[in-house]
Design an enzyme around this catalytic site. Structure first.
Site, PDB file in Angstrom:
ATOM      1  CG  ASN A 353      -2.046   1.000   1.115  1.00 18.56           C
ATOM      2  OD1 ASN A 353      -2.067   1.958   1.859  1.00 18.56           O
ATOM      3  ND2 ASN A 353      -2.950   0.793   0.178  1.00 18.56           N
ATOM      4  NE  ARG A 398      -3.437   4.367  -4.403  1.00 22.25           N
ATOM      5  CZ  ARG A 398      -4.726   4.350  -4.723  1.00 22.25           C
ATOM      6  NH1 ARG A 398      -5.602   3.758  -3.915  1.00 22.25           N
ATOM      7  NH2 ARG A 398      -5.163   4.934  -5.817  1.00 22.25           N
ATOM      8  CB  CYS A 399      -5.377   3.015   3.373  1.00 23.92           C
ATOM      9  SG  CYS A 399      -5.430   1.413   2.550  1.00 23.92           S
ATOM     10  CG  MET A 400      -3.529   5.997   6.805  1.00 15.89           C
ATOM     11  SD  MET A 400      -2.390   6.221   8.200  1.00 15.89           S
ATOM     12  CE  MET A 400      -0.799   6.288   7.344  1.00 15.89           C
TER      13      MET A 400
END
Length: 409
Positions: A353, A398-400
Site C-alpha cells: 500500500n 495510500r489508504c490514509m
C-alpha cells in the site's frame, strides 16, 4: 489547474492531499465491538496521533499541502441550517429516525457545540453516558440496553482514501459496502456542496453515495489520463464499475477501465492493498494474487461506439499494462520479495500500500523493511513513516491519504 480537484495519474507530483488525524473515536473502541466497527485492533491513540503527525510532516517536507477532512467539514457547516440538515441525515443513517424523540435530543446536543467540536464529536461517537436524563424506550430495550452508544464511533475515518476518490476533475462519493462506514462519505458530499473552496467549482460527481452498487476508493487507481484500474473486490462490485464507466466515458478524458478481480480477503480488501503504481513503468504487487504464470482475471471496459460499454476479458497482467499504458517493459516489484513468510507478513501490514508522491518516489510504513529495501534496489526513493499503531487499522499510507491535486505528467 485552478480547480480544487485535479487527479490524472497515480504518480504525478502530489500537490494537495486530504488526511484525517485520528481522534477520540479510537478510544471509544472496545474488544466486543471491533467486528461491528470493521477494525482488527485498538490503536493507542497517543502514539497513533504521533505517527500520523509524522506522516503529515513527511508530506509537508516534500512541499505537499496537507488539508484535514475534519477542518474542511467544520468550515462547510458554518450556517446553522446546513448543520441541521447534515445532522438530520447523519442521525438518520446512524439508525436514529427523525420521529424518534432521541433524534431531537441528540440534534440539540450537537448543535450546542461549535462546528469543529461538533465534527470531532460525531466522528468519536456519542456514548449513552454523555446524555443525561434519557428514559429508555421499548426500542432501546429490544435492541441492546447494555450497548454503550447512541451513535457509533467511526474509527476508520483516518483511511480517507475509501469514502471518496478524485478522478480527473471530479470525484466519486462512494457507497461503502458495510453499514459501519457508510456514513463517512456524507462528509465529502457536504464539503463539495457547502465549502467555499469547492461549492462553486462545478465539480463532476462520477458516482454518488446513494447510487446502487458498492464501491470504495482503495479500489480506484488512476494509471494515466485515459486509463483507470478498478478492483473487483470484497468492497467494490462489478455493477458499480460498469456504472462508473458509463458516467466517465464520453464525459471525461478516461476511455478505459481495467477491472482486476482480486481475492475476497481481509488482508486484500482493496486493489491498492495488493497493487499500486509507483513510477511510469513500475508497480508493487502481492505476488500471490497471480498464478505461477502471472495470470489474473482482468476485464477491459471501453466505449462500444453505441453509447454503452464493451467488456473484453483478459488474464495477462503484464501484457494488459503494456498494451493500454503503451509501455515496452513493466517492472512488477513483489511484496516481501515473494518470500513465503515475509510476503504474507508484509502484506498483512500493507507492504503493497504505497503512496506515490512523485514518479519513482513513495511513502511506505517502516515496518515493511523487506519490501522497502527491494523498492530501493529497483531505484525507488522511499520515505518511511512510523507504523506501530496506525497499521493496527489495516491500512497503509495510500489508504490514509486522499489526493486532491497532482501535477500533470
Amino acid at each position: 489547474m485552478s480547480s480544487p480537484i485535479h487527479i490524472y495519474s497515480e504518480i504525478g507530483k502530489l500537490k494537495t492531499v486530504m488526511l484525517h488525524r485520528p481522534g477520540k473515536e479510537l478510544e471509544n473502541l472496545s474488544p466486543d465491538i471491533l467486528n461491528r466497527m470493521l477494525i482488527d485492533d485498538i490503536p493507542y491513540l497517543k502514539i497513533a496521533q504521533e505517527e500520523h503527525d509524522y506522516f503529515a510532516q513527511t508530506l509537508k517536507k516534500q512541499g505537499i499541502h496537507v488539508v484535514y477532512l475534519e477542518d474542511l467539514l467544520a468550515e462547510s457547516l458554518v450556517k446553522k441550517e446546513t448543520r441541521i440538515n447534515f445532522l438530520d441525515k447523519l442521525l438518520e443513517e446512524s439508525g436514529i429516525k427523525n420521529n424518534d424523540p432521541l433524534h431531537q435530543l441528540l440534534l440539540e446536543y450537537l448543535l450546542n457545540m461549535p462546528p469543529k467540536l461538533m465534527v470531532k464529536q460525531v466522528i468519536a461517537g456519542i456514548k449513552k453516558s454523555e446524555i443525561k436524563n434519557v428514559e429508555p424506550t421499548l426500542a432501546d430495550l429490544a435492541e441492546d440496553p447494555d450497548y454503550p452508544f447512541y451513535m457509533d464511533p467511526m474509527p476508520n475515518v483516518y483511511f480517507t482514501r475509501d469514502q471518496q476518490a478524485a478522478i480527473g476533475n471530479g470525484m466519486t462519493i462512494n457507497r461503502m459496502t458495510f453499514r459501519a462506514r457508510r456514513r463517512e462519505s456524507l462528509f465529502m458530499k457536504t464539503i463539495l456542496e457547502h465549502h467555499p473552496d469547492f461549492k462553486d467549482q462545478d465539480i463532476p460527481i462520477w458516482r454518488d453515495r446513494d447510487t446502487h452498487g458498492r464501491i470504495e476508493g482503495g479500489d480506484e487507481l488512476i494509471l494515466n489520463n485515459h486509463v483507470l484500474a478498478v478492483g473487483i473486490s470484497q468492497r467494490t462490485s462489478a455493477t458499480a464499475i460498469s456504472d462508473l464507466a458509463r458516467n466517465l466515458f464520453g464525459h471525461s478524458s478516461f476511455d478505459t477501465i481495467l477491472a482486476i478481480k482480486i481475492p475476497h480477503s481481509h488482508a486484500m480488501m482493496h486493489l491498492d492493498t495488493v497493487f499500486t503504481m509507483i513510477n511510469y513503468d513500475q508497480f508493487t504487487v502481492n505476488p500471490f494474487i497471480l498464478t505461477k504464470s502471472g495470470k489474473i482475471d482482468i476485464y477491459v471496459l471501453q466505449p462500444d461506439g453505441k453509447g454503452d460499454v464493451r467488456i473484453t476479458p483478459r488474464n495477462d497482467l503484464l501484457a494488459v499494462l503494456k498494451e493500454y499504458l503503451h509501455l515496452s517493459e513493466i517492472d512488477l516489484i513483489p511484496t516481501g520479495g515473494a518470500d513465503p513468510i515475509a510476503a504474507p507478513r508484509e502484506q498483512w501490514n500493507d507492504g503493497s500500500n504505497t503512496l506515490a508522491i512523485a514518479p519513482g518516489e513513495v511513502v511506505t510504513y517502516d515496518r515493511n523493511y523487506v519490501s522497502n529495501d527491494l523498492l530501493r534496489k529497483h531505484g525507488i526513493l522511499v520515505h518511511e513513516v512510523r507504523s506501530s499503531e496506525l497499521s493496527r487499522g489495516r491500512g497503509g499510507p495510500r489508504c490514509m491519504s486522499c489526493p486532491l491535486v497532482r501535477e500533470d505528467l
